[in-house]
Design a protein around this motif. Sequence first.
Motif, short mmCIF file in Angstrom:
data_model
loop_
_atom_site.label_atom_id
_atom_site.label_comp_id
_atom_site.label_asym_id
_atom_site.label_seq_id
_atom_site.Cartn_x
_atom_site.Cartn_y
_atom_site.Cartn_z
N ILE A 48 1.02 -1.26 -0.04
CA ILE A 48 -0.04 -0.15 -0.16
C ILE A 48 0.92 1.21 0.03
O ILE A 48 0.49 2.14 -0.78
N VAL A 49 1.80 1.37 0.83
CA VAL A 49 2.65 2.57 0.88
C VAL A 49 3.49 2.56 -0.34
O VAL A 49 3.62 3.80 -0.90
N THR A 50 3.97 1.58 -0.90
CA THR A 50 4.80 1.50 -2.09
C THR A 50 3.94 2.07 -3.22
O THR A 50 4.38 3.15 -4.07
N SER A 51 2.65 1.40 -3.03
CA SER A 51 1.76 1.98 -4.22
C SER A 51 1.54 3.56 -4.28
O SER A 51 1.51 4.17 -5.22
N TYR A 52 1.07 4.17 -3.13
CA TYR A 52 1.01 5.49 -2.77
C TYR A 52 2.00 6.50 -3.02
O TYR A 52 1.96 7.57 -3.51
N ALA A 53 3.29 5.86 -2.58
CA ALA A 53 4.61 6.60 -2.90
C ALA A 53 4.52 6.91 -4.27
O ALA A 53 5.09 7.92 -4.82
N ARG A 54 4.51 5.75 -5.11
CA ARG A 54 4.78 5.96 -6.73
C ARG A 54 3.55 6.85 -7.40
O ARG A 54 3.73 7.46 -8.21
N ILE A 55 2.23 6.71 -6.77
CA ILE A 55 1.33 7.56 -7.12
C ILE A 55 1.34 9.05 -7.16
O ILE A 55 1.39 10.00 -7.81
N LEU A 56 1.84 9.28 -5.61
CA LEU A 56 2.28 10.58 -5.46
C LEU A 56 3.37 11.19 -6.25
O LEU A 56 3.31 12.43 -6.78
N ALA A 57 4.42 10.51 -6.49
CA ALA A 57 5.62 11.11 -7.18
C ALA A 57 5.10 11.23 -8.66
O ALA A 57 5.24 12.19 -9.43
N SER A 58 4.04 10.16 -9.32
CA SER A 58 3.48 10.19 -10.39
C SER A 58 2.44 11.59 -10.67
O SER A 58 2.88 12.41 -11.83
N ILE A 59 1.92 11.98 -9.76
CA ILE A 59 0.85 12.88 -9.80
C ILE A 59 1.76 14.33 -9.61
O ILE A 59 1.58 15.34 -10.52
N LEU A 60 2.97 14.41 -9.02
CA LEU A 60 3.59 15.42 -8.83
C LEU A 60 4.52 15.71 -10.04
O LEU A 60 4.85 17.15 -10.17
#
Length: 323
Positions: free
Chosen positions: A220-232
Motif C-alpha cells: 500500500i505504501v509503495t503504491s501510494y508513494a509511486r502515485i504521489l510521485a507520478s501526480i507531482l
Amino acid sequence: MRPQTADLRNGSTVTEFILVGFEHSSPSTRALLFTLFLALYSLAMAMNGLIILITWTDPKLNSPMYFFLGHLSFLDICFITTTIPQMLVHLVTKNHTVSFVSCMTQMYLVFLVGVAECILLAFMAYDRYVAICHPLNYAQIMSHKVCIRLVCSSWVFGMVNGILLEYMSFRNPFCKDNHIENFFCEAPIVIALSCGDPEFSMKLIFVDAIVVLLSPMVLIVTSYARILASILRRASSSSGRGKTFSTCASHLTVVVFFYTSAMFSYMNPRSTHGPDKDKPFSLLYTIITPMCNPVIYSFRNKEMKGAMGRALGRVNLAQAESV
C-alpha cells in the motif's frame, strides 16, 4: 457464574466461555449501548448492502475499483455480523456464556474475514497505482479475470491463515479462568486463558500479524508513494490533481482505521493491554470501520452518487408502476 472460576483453576476442563463484555455497566448504560450499537449495525448493514447492490448491478460502475469496493462491502457485512449481533444479545440478557465450539467458530470467521480484508485493501491500492501510473495499460493489467483471481486469492489466504491461527489459539488445553474480558472471542485474550505455554502461541500470532498486516501495508505504501510521485511530476490541472488525491485519501483513511486497530490488538505485548484499552480498539475495527467505509470511500464519489440516484429512480418507477 463467577464461582465456576474456582472449579476451573482446580483442574476442570473449560467447556464454555463467558464474554464479560459490558456486564459491569449499569442497566441504563447497557440500554444506551444497545440502542447505539443497534443503530450503528443497522446503518452499516444498510450502507454496505447499498454499495453491493449498486456496484454489482449498475453497468456504469463496471470497473475494477468498484468491483473491489463491492467485495470490500461484502467483507464488512460478514465482519460485523460475526461479532455485533451476539454483543447486542448479551447487552439485554444476563447469560453471557458461549460454547467452546461457538467461540472457535467466531474466532475463525474473524480471522478469515479480517485477513481477507487486509489483502483486499492492498489489492485496491495496487489497482489505484495501475490506474494512475499506467492508464494506457490499465484495462489489460486489471482485466476482469485478474480481478476475480485477486479477490479469490484474498479469500483463500484468509481461509488458510485462519486455520493456522485457530490451531495456535486452541492448541493448549483450557483449565483456567474462562472469563473473556471482551465482547467477542478475541485470540490474544483467549490464548492468555490457556494452560501450558501460551507464550509460544502468542509469539507465532505476533509473527503472523507482522506478515499479514505489514506485508500488505508495504504494498500500500509503495503504491501510494509511486502515485504521489507520478501526480507531482505531471503538469496537470489542480482540479485533476485534487480529484486523484481525494480518491487516494479516501482509501488511505480506510487503511489507517483498519490497520491501526488491528495492529494494537495483535502486535502489542499483552502487558500493555487491558479491558479499557481492548474494547475501544475492538469496537473500532469490528463496527466503526465497516460503517465508515461506505461514507469515506463511496458517498464522496460523484459516480457513486449518480448510481445511487439511478437506483432510487428505478425504485420509484417500480413503485409507480405497481400502483
